[in-house]
Design an enzyme around this catalytic site. Structure first.
Site, PDB file in Angstrom:
ATOM      1  N   CYS A 116       4.153  73.828  57.084  1.00 33.83           N
ATOM      2  CA  CYS A 116       3.242  74.865  57.578  1.00 33.83           C
ATOM      3  C   CYS A 116       3.485  75.223  59.043  1.00 33.83           C
ATOM      4  O   CYS A 116       3.014  76.257  59.505  1.00 33.83           O
ATOM      5  CB  CYS A 116       1.798  74.426  57.382  1.00 33.83           C
ATOM      6  SG  CYS A 116       1.430  73.897  55.701  1.00 33.83           S
ATOM      7  N   HIS A 256      -3.182  78.214  61.785  1.00 34.29           N
ATOM      8  CA  HIS A 256      -2.735  78.010  60.411  1.00 34.29           C
ATOM      9  C   HIS A 256      -3.948  78.050  59.492  1.00 34.29           C
ATOM     10  O   HIS A 256      -4.980  77.439  59.770  1.00 34.29           O
ATOM     11  CB  HIS A 256      -2.020  76.656  60.319  1.00 34.29           C
ATOM     12  CG  HIS A 256      -1.749  76.200  58.923  1.00 34.29           C
ATOM     13  ND1 HIS A 256      -1.261  77.039  57.945  1.00 34.29           N
ATOM     14  CD2 HIS A 256      -1.895  74.983  58.334  1.00 34.29           C
ATOM     15  CE1 HIS A 256      -1.119  76.359  56.813  1.00 34.29           C
ATOM     16  NE2 HIS A 256      -1.492  75.115  57.019  1.00 34.29           N
ATOM     17  N   ASN A 286      -3.929  78.491  51.551  1.00 32.16           N
ATOM     18  CA  ASN A 286      -2.862  77.927  52.381  1.00 32.16           C
ATOM     19  C   ASN A 286      -1.512  78.345  51.795  1.00 32.16           C
ATOM     20  O   ASN A 286      -1.155  77.924  50.702  1.00 32.16           O
ATOM     21  CB  ASN A 286      -2.992  76.399  52.402  1.00 32.16           C
ATOM     22  CG  ASN A 286      -1.959  75.724  53.295  1.00 32.16           C
ATOM     23  OD1 ASN A 286      -0.996  76.343  53.743  1.00 32.16           O
ATOM     24  ND2 ASN A 286      -2.149  74.433  53.539  1.00 32.16           N
TER      25      ASN A 286
END
Length: 329
Positions: A116, A256, A286
């Site tokens: 990520c 994020h 996500n």
């Protein structure tokens, strides 16, 4: 970085697959509820790649838009970096597949694996290449098809992930603009907390790895949450100090998009009002390396960033890794 050539974002683009998987859909698949998912994660839906789509296909759609936004042709590209943990295949790299698809014959191309945090790692890499004089520009893409490695019988993880791609063209910008600082880091000792164990040289595919579901995402949610809250705070402090800025100087915060609680924790520490924070975890969940560029591009397209705004990006992910950057838009 301020005495070096100013490098920033000169083109943007994003893409998400058409199919949407809602919390209501997941209620029919595993023992969960919309209320439980929303209250703990902030996620309401996620986009899922079609069976015929791979990561390079998502990246291509975002790349075409980014090149158009930059007023460039693929032939003018010097470098392509794709941050991903779900490449089309082990090799050739997804970046090489995209290079051919775009017709970017003059571009070097490689994949970058930092989960990520990958997009911020990619931005730092591209910026360094350009400031060193090796390349004039670069296409940096965060793209992932996490649905391909998600176990839809595991209610703890299947609600969290989606697919998407965000792309930017990086190049020289006017003085005073562009990237002001980066902070990249890793805590490899925590690698076992978030992983896909099989499919590499340690555990190649076998009947046993398939039976034990080792080709899916494993996550120790509690420990990753604690890591995320801690490193988002420390990385922010470091990257702001490097840029010579205070928390009050930040105009737009792009975190994020993993979990609304982690984002809220960062907002409280930075004392940032909600109007300064980009949140789209509710729509996309996500998406790993695509998370920050999807949020960044969406905010830019909605006019939430104006010229001269100071933008803070912070990500964390498997590795364990983190990456932060301050950008003057």
């Amino acid at each position: 970085m301020n005495n070096l050539k100013p490098v920033g974002i000169i083109g943007i683009g994003k893409y998400v697959p058409e199919k949407i998987l809602t919390n209501s859909d997941l209620e029919k698949m595993v023992e969960t509820s919309d209320e439980w998912i929303v209250s703990r994660t902030g996620i309401r839906e996620r986009h899922i790649a079609a069976p015929e789509q791979a990561t390079s296909d998502l990246a291509y759609e975002a790349a075409v838009k980014a090149l158009a936004s930059a007023g460039m042709t693929a032939e003018e590209l010097d470098l392509i970096i794709i941050a991903t943990i779900t490449p089309d295949m082990t090799f050739p790299s997804t970046a090489c597949i995209l290079q051919d698809k775009l017709g970017a014959k003059g571009a070097a191309a490689f994949d970058l694996s930092a989960a990520c945090s990958g997009f911020v790692y990619g931005l730092a890499t591209a910026t360094s290449f350009i400031q060193a004089g090796m390349y004039r520009n670069a296409l940096v893409i965060g793209a992932d098809c996490l649905s391909r490695i998600t176990d839809y019988t595991d209610r703890n993880t299947c609600v969290l992930f989606g697919d998407g791609a965000g792309a930017v063209v990086v190049g020289e910008v006017p003085e005073g603009r562009g990237f002001q600082s980066f902070d990249l880091g890793a805590e490899g000792a925590g690698g076992s907390l978030l992983k896909m164990e099989a499919g590499g040289s340690r555990l190649p595919a076998s009947p046993q790895t398939l039976e034990n579901k080792l080709h899916y995402i494993y996550m120790n949610g509690r420990e990753v949450f604690k890591f995320a809250v801690r490193v988002m705070a420390t990385a922010t402090d470091v990257v702001l100090e490097k840029a010579g800025l205070d928390k009050d100087d930040i105009d737009v915060f792009v975190p994020h998009q993993a979990n609304i609680r982690i984002i809220q924790s960062a907002m409280q520490r930075l004392n940032l009002p909600e109007e300064k924070v980009v949140i789209n975890v509710d729509k996309y969940a996500n998406t790993s390396a695509a998370s920050i560029p999807l949020a960044l591009v969406e905010a830019a397209e909605e006019g939430r960033m104006k010229e001269g705004d100071r933008v803070l990006m912070v990500g964390f992910g498997g590795g364990l890794t983190w990456g932060a950057s301050v950008l003057v838009w």
